[in-house]
Structures are given as structure tokens and as C-alpha cells.
Design an enzyme around this catalytic site. Structure first.
Site, PDB file in Angstrom:
ATOM      1  N   ASP A 110     -12.981   1.821  10.081  1.00  0.00           N
ATOM      2  CA  ASP A 110     -12.254   2.604   9.282  1.00  0.00           C
ATOM      3  C   ASP A 110     -11.957   3.952  10.125  1.00  0.00           C
ATOM      4  OD1 ASP A 110     -13.680   1.012   7.689  1.00  0.00           O
ATOM      5  OD2 ASP A 110     -13.495   2.151   6.062  1.00  0.00           O
ATOM      6  N   GLU A 160     -11.370  -9.918   4.358  1.00  0.00           N
ATOM      7  CA  GLU A 160     -12.702 -10.591   4.283  1.00  0.00           C
ATOM      8  C   GLU A 160     -12.859 -11.647   3.361  1.00  0.00           C
ATOM      9  OE1 GLU A 160     -15.131  -6.837   3.505  1.00  0.00           O
ATOM     10  OE2 GLU A 160     -14.919  -6.515   5.495  1.00  0.00           O
ATOM     11  N   LYS A 202      -7.209 -10.118   1.152  1.00  0.00           N
ATOM     12  CA  LYS A 202      -8.030  -8.791   0.530  1.00  0.00           C
ATOM     13  C   LYS A 202      -7.165  -7.668   0.740  1.00  0.00           C
ATOM     14  CE  LYS A 202     -12.302  -6.222   0.536  1.00  0.00           C
ATOM     15  NZ  LYS A 202     -13.785  -6.082   1.042  1.00  0.00           N
TER      16      LYS A 202
END
Ligand code: BGC
Length: 761
Positions: A359, A487, A599
């Protein structure tokens, strides 16, 4: 329809009313921090209701024992946890003989105000206890932006219809547990505690790794704003120290406690000196007094907003949320210490263990590049540079050479126990390489490549070289057995994004070597020797770049997320019954894995990163194929879709996706704000405006803008820092105004036309 948790206001997050059920959500929203420590919005008094008491100190963590079903070779040794640390905000209150527990009284009115402009949290409430006594409580707290070790609370109490002795017990409590402890163990031991003059102090150490944390506290007492002298008694228990003050208060009189706190850790002082240093900074804060500390704190926030506020006219929902996101990000990471990083929940909760994820490089870096001095972003890169040795060890554990950065880490070691999901996400290595490109492209700090960047790039490239396999039959290179950013599918072959970012890294590494050869020719040989780069290696990298396999579908004109993606059932998100969403809370893992639902941005993540290498038509085809299949069940996802939608001129989609990222926590959209705030995706809100609506890109060192305004807005403006200049971009329905507010003249591109900006006087 989601309920409104907070009142709408451009600069304030206001909670009006109280119910225990939602308390954890508000505790997350009312979190404050200063990059060095952070606290959830817990109440000062005893509260036996629904609460997660949370105090977090940067860089202090615990290697908790992993919990896996079957142990396999190569699994990470531990699962790191950010440690819930000494509770320093606590003040026990007794009205007469009765202890005040805010869960056990009638709350007549209750209002909390997180003032984002000034960085303070205030509360006003009136409570009625079981004896019918009505009491007004007011408090104001902040964690100093200027003195990172200092926290202050002003706590006032006024009996409205009675008089009595009021007892206040400001305390430090080290009897703290982590809610996410794997085996319900406690992580702290006591080292020392006691009193030095008018300060109480407490030191704890972690049971493993031996981090020490000391906190000290002192107070001033005022009645109707006039300081009163009083001699407190002292309380000392296991991992607990406190002062105790008994004061008679008449009806209508206000008793005010100023609680001063100092806290630091063995990351900043030698263990033996910790108490002395913490007490010293406490004393100096107390001498300077509450008002001065508050003033310097507020002016720190004012200064910060001066260079990075975003103003939106005509849409208070959007205005409030962008400021909330910017505010929380600057509360989480301030960038002075390159040993620190940004965890997905910052200092606002325990989920994700306070660790560093991809991130940081993929999402957070652009925000800090655009809003802070270059050194602050550079420190994020130095963090990974310093962990290169560990990344090389990680690669060796997998039987490979080069460096594999961990997906989840505290100190460079992998510390998460989900194998197929997290560990197989080797794409993170690409984001770390991309961050170097992003930083250098933005700041122009080419020297970074020579001093630090090239080492990281070469080792990551070596990893990719070993991780690809050459498929003789098809004469191409493939990457098998990975998890992409999506994911919701694990252990796939040839995730397009992973293959693409791997080969891009090899290209960028070769370009960087060439750049060093031309621009730092005197150092080139040193670099080759230092990194022992062989010709055979670079030749191999060129071959991989040339022959990398990319799954695609020519009929649809799209890249395929991975081999076989089109074999899946052809369903869209709109086909899913509403009550099944979010899928991760209702469907079995098996059903999720075999479904076609994605996702988070995956192929589109690649088209966003490498946008300069793809034409609009390619982006359009892929966007309109993947967007209807993407769930956005990772908070990181909507911003990438928002930015691409902006580029494609799809204003409605761009705006929808913006609101989804911006108000995620204020409106509790994913029903998980109680766990903490989604700090790392908050950058996405900023990116959606600056890179999306504002169309900002850096093209060969020149900032370029292609702004549009969402229909819902009257006007908006944003400031960005670029190479020691402050630019203000103001966009209204019929006009774009770009102003150079600080710094030397600069040429920019506006809708592809060159414009020279000089400072206005
Ligand atoms: C996302 C990852 C992310 C992690 C931490 C997960 O839900 O899928 O991409 O790194 O959260 O934010």
C-alpha cells in the site's frame, strides 16, 4: 441506505449523540495522532461499554507466535502486531463516592468535534447519574504536532444541580492487551514506575525484542479558570500509577484538570535514560502551559493546510471527506524517521498489525510526493533500501537469488501467515521498483538512483530473473503460481499485472544503469562492481523483456487477468443479489475463488501505473470489461477506477468511485470502521481529485494537468508541492486558473499546451 454517522461540515467531524453500540466506530473516526503516536477516540472516564482502548506508539511491535493449520517450510516465523501501549488519557472520576462510568449513566447530550483545521478533539456532554445528579463534562485533547512526545488534555467538570466532593484520578495504565493477540497472551512486562516531584511515570518493556516505552504525566488543577494548589495523594499498583485529587465543588463551579503527558520509547533514547528524558520533556511542557502548547500545535496544523488543502465548493460531503482523509494521513506519517512507515490502519486500530504493506509504495507515495517536502517521500524509499538485506534473505528462503520484499513487514522480514494469499503476492516487488521511478520522476532527484535506487532495482530484477520460467514450447517466459492484486483468486498462472510489472522492472533497471553510465559516468564502474553486475545477467533481462508472455484476448481487445480467466462463468456484479454483498462476509472461500468476481483493481492497476505506455483505446476496452466485474472489496480499489474513468471522460463513474473511496470511513460503507480507519486507501481520495479530476501527470519532468469539474461541484481547487514550488489549481465550470504560489518560475502543460508560470506579486 447508510445512516449518517457524523454531521456534515467542511472542517469538522461532529458526533451528535451517543450510543454504546456504535461507540467503536466513533472511536476510530475520532482518532488523533502525530506520526509518532496515536490514540483512538476513547473516553477519558471509565467506560464499561463497547470499546477498543487503543494507544499506539510508532515502531514498537511484537512478534506474536503464528497460527497456521499445517506448518510448511518457508512460512514466516511470526505474525507481527503493533502494540497497544500505555493508556495515558485515562482520568477516573468520582462524584461523591460514586465512580462515573459513562455506560451506566443517562447521557442527556453528547457532542464530539474533531476539528481538522486545528487538530483537536473536543467533547461536551451532560450526564445524569442514578441519583439524579446532572453534571456537565467538557474536554479538549491533542497530540502535539510540534513536540512529538507530548499529549495534553483539558478536562472540566461542572455539577449543575448539586455540590459535592469530586475526585479526579489522572492515571497511566499499562495493563493493556492486544485484542488480536493470537494466543490471548499479554505482551508487556513492567520495568519501573514511581513519582519524581510532581510527575508520575511508568515504563513497560515488551516480552520479546525488548522495546521499552515510558510515559510520564503531571497536571494542573483550576477552579473557575484559576489555578489552585493542591497536594495529591499517589496511587501505585501493578503497571499503574496515578495522582488522586479530592476537591469540594459547589453547584455551578467548574473544576478543570489539565493533564500533561509525555511518552517515548527506546527507539529514541537509551533505555537507562528513558525516564529522565521523558520526565524532562514533560516538565518543560507543563512549564510552558496548556495555552502555549495548544497555540504551537494549531499553528503547525495551519501551516500544513496552507500547502495541501483541497477546497470544494458546492458539495460539503465531498469537502468534508477529502479533508478528513488528508488530515488522517498527516496524523499517521510525518516522515522524519526513515525507520517508520504507514500501516493500513495507521494508529487507529489493530487490524493488519500495524505492518507495512505494498500500500505504501502503490498508494501512499503519490500523496506524500504531492503534499510534503521531498525528503519525506524519500524516507519511505530509504525504509525499503535499509531492508534490502532482509529482502535478499527472503529470496534465499524461497531458493532464489536477488531480493523479494515482504508483503507484510515490520523490519524487512515477512510476518504474515497467509501463504496463498499474501505470501504469493510477489507483485509487491514491482510496486517497490515502481515507487523509485515515481519518486525520481516527480522530484527530479536522480542522484537517488545512484546512491540507493539502483541497488534495490538490480536485486529485484535478479529475483524476477529467477522467478520466471522459460517455456520452451512457446518460446516465452512465464510466471507461475502467484496471487495478483486480486486476492479473490490464488495460485494462478501468468497474472497479467505481475508479468507486466516484472518485465517493466527489468526495463527500468536497464534504463537506470544506462542513465548512470551517461550521467554519473565517474561512478558507473563502482556501481557495476558494488553490485557485481555481469553482462550475462543484463543480456538475460533483455531476453525476458522481449519474450515475456502476456495473457490477452484479441477479440475483446483486453489483457487477461490470468490464464484461463475467460473460462469462468460470465457474470457481472449487477447479477449478485444485493444482500450477498460484501461477498467476503457472506460467501464461502471456495465460492469466491471459483467466481469471476475481482476483489480490486488488477489489470487496471497495471494500466494505471504504466498509463504512459498504453493508448486510450486499450484503457477503454479493459476498463469497461473489468469495472463491471470488480467488487471493490479492498478499499484500495475505487481510486484506481476513479482515475481511469476520469481519463476516459466518464465523469459520473469517476465521481461515484471518488465518493466511495472518500467517505468509506465517515459513512462506514464497508461496515468495518470499528476495526480502525482505512488509512492507506485515504490517499486514493486525494489521487482521485489530483490525478483524476485534475488529470495531473508528470511528463518528462513537467507537471501536466487536464482538469474537469464533476457536475455536482461549483468549483474546486487543490494545492500541490512540486520541486519546491506550491501550485494552486482552481477549476470552475468555465475556467481553470493555475497559480504559482511559491517558488521559481515553472513551465507546465495545461491540456497539452505549454504555459510558463511566474510568481504573482
Ligand atoms: C488488499 C491488499 C492490501 C491489504 C492491506 C487487502 O484487503 O487486498 O491489496 O495490501 O488489504 O491494505
Amino acid at each position: 441506505m447508510n445512516k449518517d454517522y457524523v454531521l456534515l461540515d467542511p472542517w469538522h467531524i461532529i458526533q451528535d449523540g451517543f450510543n454504546s453500540k456504535d461507540n467503536r466506530i466513533y472511536e476510530s473516526q475520532m482518532s488523533i495522532g502525530n506520526g509518532f503516536m496515536g490514540i483512538r477516540g476513547n473516553l477519558e472516564e471509565t467506560f464499561s461499554g463497547n470499546s477498543l482502548q487503543g494507544t499506539y506508539v510508532a515502531g514498537v511491535y511484537y512478534p506474536d507466535k503464528t497460527r497456521v493449520g499445517w506448518w510448511k517450510n518457508g512460512y514466516p516465523e511470526y505474525f507481527a502486531k503493533v502494540l497497544n501501549s500505555i493508556n495515558f488519557i485515562g482520568i477516573k472520576v468520582f462524584l461523591g463516592n460514586q465512580e462515573l462510568d459513562l455506560d451506566k449513566v443517562t447521557i442527556k447530550d453528547f457532542r464530539r468535534d474533531l476539528n481538522m483545521k486545528e487538530g483537536t478533539l473536543t467533547r461536551t456532554s451532560t450526564i445524569i447519574d442514578s441519583n439524579g445528579r446532572e453534571t456537565k463534562i467538557e474536554s479538549l485533547r491533542f497530540l502535539s504536532k510540534k513536540r512529538k512526545e507530548i499529549a495534553c488534555i483539558k478536562y472540566s467538570i461542572t455539577p449543575l444541580n448539586y455540590h459535592d466532593t469530586i475526585t479526579l484520578i489522572p492515571y497511566l495504565d499499562g495493563n493493556i492487551v492486544n485484542e488480536d493477540s493470537n494466543y490471548d497472551e499479554t505482551f508487556w512486562d513492567e520495568v519501573n514506575k514511581g513519582f519524581i516531584e510532581d510527575s508520575a511515570y511508568l515504563t513497560l518493556k515488551t516480552k520479546k525484542l525488548d522495546f521499552h516505552v515510558t510515559s510520564a504525566t503531571s497536571f494542573k488543577l483550576l477552579k473557575n479558570k484559576t489555578e489552585i494548589n493542591t497536594t495529591p495523594s499517589t496511587l501505585i499498583e501493578d503497571k499503574y500509577v496515578a495522582h488522586k485529587l479530592n476537591i469540594y465543588v459547589s453547584q455551578g463551579e467548574t473544576l478543570t484538570l489539565e493533564k500533561y503527558v509525555s511518552l517515548s520509547s527506546s527507539r529514541y533514547y537509551p533505555k537507562d535514560d528513558l525516564v529522565n528524558n521523558v520526565v524532562r520533556s514533560l516538565k518543560s511542557a507543563k512549564n510552558d502551559g496548556f495555552d502555549l502548547l495548544l497555540d504551537e500545535h494549531v499553528s503547525g496544523w495551519n501551516k500544513s493546510w496552507e500547502s495541501n488543502d483541497i477546497f470544494i465548493d458546492g458539495d460539503v460531503k465531498a469537502q468534508q471527506s477529502i479533508r478528513f482523509n488528508i488530515f488522517q494521513l498527516h496524523q499517521t506519517y510525518t516522515g522524519e524517521d526513515s525507520r517508520l512507515n504507514i500501516s493500513p490502519k495507521g494508529f487507529t486500530g489493530e487490524k493488519y498489525g500495524g505492518s507495512t504493506y505494498w500500500d505504501t509504495e502503490a498508494y501512499c507515495l503519490p500523496f506524500y510526493l504531492g503534499t510534503s517536502a521531498a525528503q519525506i517521500s524519500k524516507n519511505l524509499l530509504i525504509y525499503r533500501y535499509n531492508q534490502l538485506g532482509k529482502a535478499k534473505e527472503n529470496a534465499v528462503k524461497l531458493g532464489l537469488k536477488g531480493a523479494l520484499y515482504p508483503m507484510v513487514t515490520m523490519n524487512g522480514e515477512e510476518c504474515h501467515n497467509e501463504w496463498e494469499i499474501t505470501f504469493e503476492e510477489i507483485h509487491r516487488n514491482g510496486a517497490i521498483a515502481y515507487a523509485i521511478y515515481n519518486y525520481v520522476n516527480y522530484t527530479g532527484d536522480h542522484k537517488h538512483l545512484l546512491d540507493f535506487g539502483i541497488d534495490v532495482l538490480v536485486e529485484i530484477s535478479r529475483f524476477w530473473e529467477g522467478r520466471v520460467i522459460y517455456n520452451k514450447n512457446k518460446n516465452c517466459y512465464m510466471i507461475l503460481g502467484v496471487t495478483g492484486p486480486n486476492e479473490y483468486e490464488n495460485n494462478v498462472n501468468n497474472n497479467w499485472y505481475t508479468n507486466r510489472i516484472a518485465s517493466w522492472t527489468l526495463e527500468y533497471t536497464l534504463q537506470t544503469l544506462e542513465f548512470i553510465k551517461n550521467s554519473f559516468s565517474e561512478s558507473y564502474e563502482d556501481v557495476l562492481n558494488r553490485l557485481a553486475i555481469k553482462d550475462s545477467e543484463t543480456i538475460k533481462w533483455m531476453d525476458i523483456i522481449k519474450k515475456m508472455y502476456y495473457p490477452k484476448d484479441d477479440n475483446l481487445g483486453i489483457f487477461l487477468q490470468q490464464d484461463g480467466y475467460l473460462d469462468k462463468e460470465d457474470l457481472l456484479i449487477k447479477d449478485i443479489p444485493k444482500e450477498d454483498l460484501p461477498l467476503n462476509q457472506t460467501w464461502s472461500w471456495d465460492r469466491i475463488l471459483r467466481s469471476p468476481f475481482i476483489k480490486q483493481a488488477d489489470v487496471l492497476q497495471g494500466l494505471y501505473f504504466l498509463g504512459h505506455l498504453y493508448d486510450l483505446e486499450t484503457k477503454r476496452k479493459n476498463f469497461y470489461f473489468y469495472e463491471p466485474r470488480t467488487l471493490h472489496e479492498s478499499s484500495l480499489s475505487p481510486c484506481v477506477h476513479s482515475i481511469l474513468a476520469s481519463e476516459l471522460g466518464d465523469k459520473e463513474k469517476a465521481y461515484d468511485m471518488y465518493l466511495r473511496t472518500a467517505r468509506l470511513d465517515l459513512d462506514n460503507l464497508n461496515n468495518d470502521t470499528d476495526d480502525g480507519l482505512h488509512i492507506t486507501s485515504m490517499t486514493g481520495t486525494w489521487m482521485s481529485i489530483v490525478q483524476g479530476f485534475g488529470g495531473m501527470r508528470i511528463i518528462d519532468g513537467t507537471p501536466s494537468f487536464k482538469p474537469f469539474i464533476p457536475d455536482q461541484w461549483i468549483k474546486y481547487s487543490f494545492r500541490v508541492l512540486f520541486r519546491e514550488r506550491v501550485l494552486n489549481i482552481e477549476v470552475s465550470k468555465d475556467k481553470v486558473l493555475v497559480t504559482l504560489e511559491k517558488g521559481d518560475p515553472l513551465t507546465i502543460l495545461l491540456y497539452d499546451s505549454e504555459i510558463k508560470l511566474t510568481k504573482q506579486h
